[in-house]
Design an enzyme around this catalytic site. Structure first.
Site, mmCIF file in Angstrom:
data_model
loop_
_atom_site.group_PDB
_atom_site.id
_atom_site.type_symbol
_atom_site.label_atom_id
_atom_site.label_comp_id
_atom_site.label_asym_id
_atom_site.label_seq_id
_atom_site.Cartn_x
_atom_site.Cartn_y
_atom_site.Cartn_z
ATOM 1 N N SER A 109 0.808 -1.216 0.000
ATOM 2 C CA SER A 109 0.000 0.000 0.000
ATOM 3 C C SER A 109 0.846 1.274 0.000
ATOM 4 O O SER A 109 0.320 2.350 -0.268
ATOM 5 C CB SER A 109 -0.967 -0.006 1.180
ATOM 6 O OG SER A 109 -0.257 -0.133 2.389
ATOM 7 N N ASP A 332 -1.747 6.653 11.642
ATOM 8 C CA ASP A 332 -0.991 6.122 10.507
ATOM 9 C C ASP A 332 0.351 6.835 10.340
ATOM 10 O O ASP A 332 0.412 7.949 9.829
ATOM 11 C CB ASP A 332 -1.838 6.255 9.232
ATOM 12 C CG ASP A 332 -1.180 5.581 8.028
ATOM 13 O OD1 ASP A 332 -0.026 5.113 8.156
ATOM 14 O OD2 ASP A 332 -1.827 5.531 6.966
ATOM 15 N N HIS A 335 1.939 5.112 6.080
ATOM 16 C CA HIS A 335 1.678 5.709 4.769
ATOM 17 C C HIS A 335 2.071 7.184 4.810
ATOM 18 O O HIS A 335 2.477 7.680 5.848
ATOM 19 C CB HIS A 335 0.197 5.539 4.402
ATOM 20 C CG HIS A 335 -0.206 4.105 4.310
ATOM 21 N ND1 HIS A 335 -0.863 3.448 5.330
ATOM 22 C CD2 HIS A 335 0.004 3.192 3.348
ATOM 23 C CE1 HIS A 335 -1.053 2.182 4.982
ATOM 24 N NE2 HIS A 335 -0.531 1.997 3.794
#
Ligand code: NAG
Ligand code: NAG
Ligand code: NAG
Length: 355
Positions: A109, A332, A335
């Site tokens: 991802s 997060d 990312h």
């Protein structure tokens, strides 16, 4: 690339596997410039435009501005290599140069992060052109230039095969994606985090190494074997005259404040500026060496470029969504905000592709 930097800097990629230093002839004197070693510089003129409000393809997970990130300074840092200047990303030039070609990102991802940044950068350059995006999360075509950019999900690069007794991670097989991958003109790969995943979420129940099937094994060894398989696949299946192959260094995370001098911090949520200088105090992640070591072994006559983005990304403790994301409010620090650091990964890809 603007005229000035084109004049002052001639980029010649040396094709020694991935570790491709770039020669930069500044003012007639040639010196070797490692574009991956440098520091982040605050520059008000950068980026030329923040596309996050206008990009129709931006995924909510990465859209920090939309999900309430209060600061914007993180958008103004420019990567400055120590030995030369980077050309700016020029979307029109990219599309013209890539006319008729397919670009494919294959990986986890964070690779999706980079794909998302690239399609937004290109859209920002030609917002009025015909763009077809039937599956915009992983497939966009810039029709006027016949350029297609694709993202293919693959956590391990090697195959995971459903057998009667369970899902088997096959360390020496790339049958699965390989046939599709090798059709395209530019391939960008990554792998990393998932090799250390636990529980059912990891996506496999057994590991096959040669003729042996085991319940589990040392994950670093497993990753090294898979990368070796990937290298053999490039050697045997990819015509690198037609297809340019890139491999991304390990993308780092920021969950341990002691790495950047703030012991006790368990995430990146309070960070608004990068680490100063060119050295990340915590050093590279231990698996970075595995990737570099295996890539060195890929045959030297193959044009595989290693995009050594680990350290430059490591310095960007301020680059993550933290809680400013549309992914359900989790923390997060893995990312990256888009616009943001992935634009620089694409700027480096641009440099090598258009050199
Ligand atoms: C990647 O970049 C880091 C930081 O500049 C450097 O220490 C490391 O040796 C580089 N690795 C390779 C394989 O070039
Ligand atoms: C772009 O879209 C317009 C409107 O649909 C169409 O008339 C034109 O032919 C398209 N151009 C290209 C190059 O596909
Ligand atoms: C590799 O690709 C080039 C450029 O398309 C082509 O000329 C060459 O014949 C190909 N080589 C093989 C072995 O297919």
């Amino acid at each position: 690339m603007d005229a000035a930097s084109r004049r002052s800097c001639h980029f010649v990629a040396l094709i020694i596997l991935g570790i491709s230093p770039i020669l930069c002839f500044a003012g007639g004197a040639s010196k070797k410039c490692d574009v991956f070693s440098g520091s982040w510089v605050f520059d008000q003129s950068y980026p030329p435009s923040d596309y996050s409000a206008t990009c129709p393809f931006l995924r909510s997970e990465f859209d920090c501005q939309k999900y309430g990130r209060p600061d914007r300074h993180y958008l103004n840092y420019r990567w400055q290599p120590s030995g030369c200047n980077l050309p700016r990303f020029n979307g029109v030039r990219f599309l013209e140069k890539m006319k008729g070609k397919q670009i494919m990102f294959v990986g986890d991802s964070v690779m999706l992060n980079q794909y998302n940044s690239l399609i937004c950068l290109l859209h920002a350059a030609v917002p009025k052109s015909n763009i077809s995006a039937p599956y915009q999360t992983h497939y966009v075509t810039f029709q006027d230039y016949e350029v297609t950019v694709t993202y293919l999900w693959s956590h391990y690069l090697v195959d995971v095969v459903e057998e009667s007794f369970g899902r088997v991670l096959k360390l020496d097989s790339i049958r699965d994606g390989g046939d599709r991958w090798k059709q395209v003109d530019v391939l960008v790969f990554n792998t990393g985090f998932w090799w250390y995943a636990k529980g059912n979420g990891k996506g496999w129940d057994f590991v096959q190494d040669g003729n042996t099937i085991v319940k589990d094994m040392d994950r670093t060894t497993a990753m090294a074997k898979a990368l070796a398989t990937w290298g053999r696949w490039v050697d045997s299946a990819v015509n690198t005259t037609k297809t340019r192959v890139f491999f991304e260094g390990i993308f780092p995370t920021h969950y341990r404040g002691n790495e950047w001098g703030k012991p006790g911090l368990r995430d990146c949520s309070r960070e608004t500026v990068p680490v100063a200088g060119s050295r990340y105090p915590g050093g590279p992640p231990s698996i970075a060496g595995v990737v570099e070591g295996e890539l060195r072994r890929v045959k030297r006559n193959k044009r595989v470029h290693f995009l050594n983005v680990t350290t430059l990304s490591h310095l960007r403790i301020d680059g993550h969504p933290a809680t400013y994301n549309g992914a359900g409010g989790g923390m997060d620090c893995l990312h990256w905000c888009v616009a943001g650091v992935p634009d620089t990964w694409n700027q480096l890809l641009y440099l090598f592709l258009l050199a």
